[in-house]
Scaffold this motif. Structure first.
Motif, mmCIF file in Angstrom:
data_model
loop_
_atom_site.group_PDB
_atom_site.id
_atom_site.type_symbol
_atom_site.label_atom_id
_atom_site.label_comp_id
_atom_site.label_asym_id
_atom_site.label_seq_id
_atom_site.Cartn_x
_atom_site.Cartn_y
_atom_site.Cartn_z
ATOM 1 N N ASN A 83 5.485 -53.917 33.134
ATOM 2 C CA ASN A 83 4.382 -52.963 33.143
ATOM 3 C C ASN A 83 4.857 -51.512 33.062
ATOM 4 N N ASP A 177 -5.893 -69.009 37.506
ATOM 5 C CA ASP A 177 -5.053 -68.419 36.468
ATOM 6 C C ASP A 177 -5.906 -68.341 35.209
ATOM 7 N N PRO A 178 -5.915 -67.194 34.518
ATOM 8 C CA PRO A 178 -6.709 -67.102 33.287
ATOM 9 C C PRO A 178 -6.200 -68.032 32.191
ATOM 10 N N CYS A 208 0.709 -62.784 40.131
ATOM 11 C CA CYS A 208 0.357 -62.502 38.737
ATOM 12 C C CYS A 208 0.968 -61.169 38.302
ATOM 13 N N THR A 211 -1.310 -55.889 34.836
ATOM 14 C CA THR A 211 -1.795 -55.502 33.515
ATOM 15 C C THR A 211 -3.051 -54.653 33.707
ATOM 16 N N GLN A 212 -3.633 -54.220 32.595
ATOM 17 C CA GLN A 212 -4.891 -53.480 32.692
ATOM 18 C C GLN A 212 -5.977 -54.349 33.324
ATOM 19 N N ASP A 213 -5.922 -55.646 33.072
ATOM 20 C CA ASP A 213 -6.939 -56.557 33.613
ATOM 21 C C ASP A 213 -6.742 -56.852 35.089
ATOM 22 N N THR A 214 -5.499 -56.778 35.558
ATOM 23 C CA THR A 214 -5.241 -57.128 36.961
ATOM 24 C C THR A 214 -5.051 -55.917 37.867
ATOM 25 N N GLN A 215 -5.050 -54.720 37.300
ATOM 26 C CA GLN A 215 -4.955 -53.513 38.121
ATOM 27 C C GLN A 215 -6.085 -53.504 39.151
ATOM 28 N N LEU A 217 -6.956 -55.776 41.175
ATOM 29 C CA LEU A 217 -7.662 -57.053 41.215
ATOM 30 C C LEU A 217 -8.291 -57.275 42.598
#
Length: 333
Positions: A83, A177-178, A208, A211-215, A217
């Motif tokens: 990252n 998990d995606p 995990c 990422t931008q998606d998990t920032q 979370l």
């Protein structure tokens, strides 16, 4: 083809020890820099073919552009996460990026469960008491992991290893998990949706990437859905948790136990001896005031087995690139 010249940033004495041992089989010309890679230090990489970095080094677009101008051909991450690297810039500049996708999943998994056990049984408090000849048990009441529901977010190698250990304690393990690996489901855990995991789990453990998606979370909304007195463990990346939201949840007793091996702003703190310094990070200092918070300084990976694997895999990655062979650990950008 002559071996490439390699420099490592953010090196500690243990990095030098393990890389020099591993390099006996490769013969690279290696230089070690104890400073982080940033705008001030990037000039040190001049005349090197490969730059090797760790989790807190800055490898953004301007840094990559300077590395390219100085003749650097490849970037070797001696960690799994990336990252801190601008991959789009690396692709544009033609700099190949390799990483160590796994070194010892068991090392991080065991550390994760160690945090759970220490928080649940208050080992750290008991140790300090006995050192002062205080053998009273009041205030040390814990709880069993047996029959607790644990939610694992991220079922890569570390999440899988953690699940296996928790099964041995008799825990019910739920996972999200995606990109689920359904063949693993019946063996180690049951896949559920993220919201369902957050609602049901007594203990939540993060495994995990950032990422931008998990920032963030784990934010106010996610925390509001959790059980009261939940235990939250993070041995992955600090940015997965909104630290301010976690502090509010600690104050309201929504989070009953918090175990961290990573922290959002750890680059200014971790891996350094600051015992004689004034730490001006008010958020971090606030975390330290809670009796139910346990923080370690990003040491989950820190075992002999893991450091050996990191050094060997990193040098093998570089060897593949140096010889123009396909490298299985090269990031597809």
């Amino acid at each position: 083809m002559s071996p490439w010249k390699l420099c490592l940033f953010s090196t500690k004495p243990y990095d030098k020890t393990f890389f020099e041992q591993a390099n006996n089989a490769y013969g690279f010309n290696i230089s070690f820099f104890d400073c982080e890679l940033n705008q001030k230090t990037v000039v040190l990489a001049k005349s090197f073919d490969v730059v090797c970095v760790f989790v807190n080094d800055n490898v953004d677009a301007p840094i990559l552009e300077q590395l390219k101008a100085q003749g650097v051909k490849a970037l070797a991450l001696r960690c799994a996460g990336y990252n801190n690297v601008d991959l789009n810039a690396a692709k544009r500049l033609g700099i190949k990026v390799v990483r160590v996708p796994e070194y010892s999943p068991e090392a991080v998994a065991e550390h994760t469960v160690g945090l759970m056990l220490t928080l649940s049984r208050k080992f750290h408090k008991a140790y300090n008491r006995v050192k002062e000849d205080n053998f009273a048990l009041n205030g040390l009441l814990g709880f069993n992991l047996h029959k607790k529901t644990v939610g694992i977010i991220g079922t890569g190698k570390i999440g899988q290893a953690t699940s296996k250990i928790l099964q041995g304690f008799g825990c019910t393990v739920l996972a999200y998990d995606p990109f689920p690996q359904n063949k693993l489901e019946n063996e180690h855990f049951k896949y559920v949706e993220l919201d369902s995991l957050i609602v049901q789990a007594d203990i939540i453990s993060l495994h995990c990437p950032l990422t931008q998606d998990t920032q963030h979370l784990i934010n106010d909304k996610a925390i509001s859905m959790m059980k009261n007195n939940v235990m939250l463990i993070n041995t992955s990346r600090g940015g997965l948790i909104d630290t301010k939201a976690a502090i509010q949840a600690l104050k309201s007793k929504k989070i009953g136990y918090l175990g961290l091996d990573v922290y959002e702003q750890e680059s200014n703190l971790f891996f350094e001896d600051l015992s004689n310094e004034i730490i001006d990070d008010d958020i971090f200092q606030r975390l330290l005031t809670f009796p139910n918070v346990l923080i370690t300084g990003h040491q989950g990976f820190f075992t002999q087995e893991a450091l050996t694997a990191i050094a060997t895999t990193t040098l093998e990655n570089i060897k593949c690139l140096n010889e123009n062979n396909a490298c299985p650990n090269q990031l597809e950008i």
